[in-house]
Design a protein around this motif. Structure first.
Motif: not given
Length: 259
Positions: A46, A42, A24-25
């Motif tokens: 991500s 990120r 997700n991150t």
């Protein structure tokens, strides 16, 4: 510092836990060692699905579906921790948040554990690579005057072996750690290759048996000479400990010295 056998077990356990999950991150509370900006890391990772977790030398590789790789090097004191939803782990370096609320933190109070996005291809082979054999050592050692242990520890020559396993390998091969590499005969280089394969693979088996779910730490209880528990090797040689700086070398007089 975790060495090849530890990291081989860690990678298998991490793969079992996270492979197939979407990231997700990612957060980087300490980005001093990161090779790109936190935002670039990120943005790159991500939303990607993690294909697998593997090991290369002393690094863990998180391999993502688009071909990107996040490498984690624990260095001397880095640790890995699973968490659910959130965590209160001290000294976090990088935090991976996967779908389903599961996550992973790499922490290090020394702040030197290193995350790397898309690391360059290493020139030196992994210690368990098929290319590392007696012929490899014949070529690499020819004419060189360095001590054999120093070469085994040099990650620019061969990757994955650290202080403890260098001692174990050289004891099993019957070679003094202070031997000059260019003076070691071909027959002994075959013994060295066989010892690398045997010692490292046996250690992986031992760690999996005693610590099946581990993702951090160093496990050394089964070592034969690099140990404080026994005064003698399994074959009766007195274990000698020589200290140079912060590093200790464990060996016996059973090991042949080549100079």
């Amino acid at each position: 510092m975790p060495e090849l056998p530890d990291l081989e077990v860690f990678s298998a356990n991490l793969d079992e836990r996270f492979a197939g999950k979407k990231l997700n991150t990612v957060q980087v509370p300490n980005d001093k060692k990161l090779n790109v900006s936190s935002d670039e890391l990120r943005d790159t990772l991500s939303g990607q699905k993690l294909k697998s977790v593997s090991r290369s030398g002393k690094e863990l590789y998180f391999n993502f579906e688009k071909g990107d790789v996040l490498a984690l090097h624990l260095m001397l004191r880095g640790q890995l921790h699973f968490f659910e939803e959130s965590h209160e782990i001290k000294s976090p370096v990088i935090e991976l948040f996967f779908e389903g609320g599961t996550g992973l933190v790499m922490s290090d109070f020394q702040k030197i554990a290193t995350p790397t996005l898309n690391p360059p291809v290493a020139e030196a082979p992994d210690a368990l690579d098929k290319s590392v054999n007696a012929d490899f050592f014949n070529k690499e050692f020819k004419g060189k005057k360095a001590a054999i242990k120093a070469i085994l520890l040099d990650q620019n020559k061969i990757r994955g072996i650290g202080n403890a396993y260098a001692d174990e390998i050289l004891w099993k091969a019957g070679i003094s750690p202070f031997s000059i590499v260019g003076k070691i005969p071909a027959a002994k280089l075959k013994d060295l290759h066989q010892a690398i394969v045997a010692v490292l693979n046996d250690a992986i088996v031992q760690i999996r048996k005693a610590h099946p779910g581990s993702i951090t730490g160093e496990f050394r209880d089964f070592l034969k000479v690099h140990t404080q528990k026994q005064p003698k090797s399994p074959t009766g040689g007195e274990i000698i400990i020589k200290k140079a700086g912060a590093r200790k070398t464990y060996y016996t007089a059973e090991q042949e010295f080549f100079s």
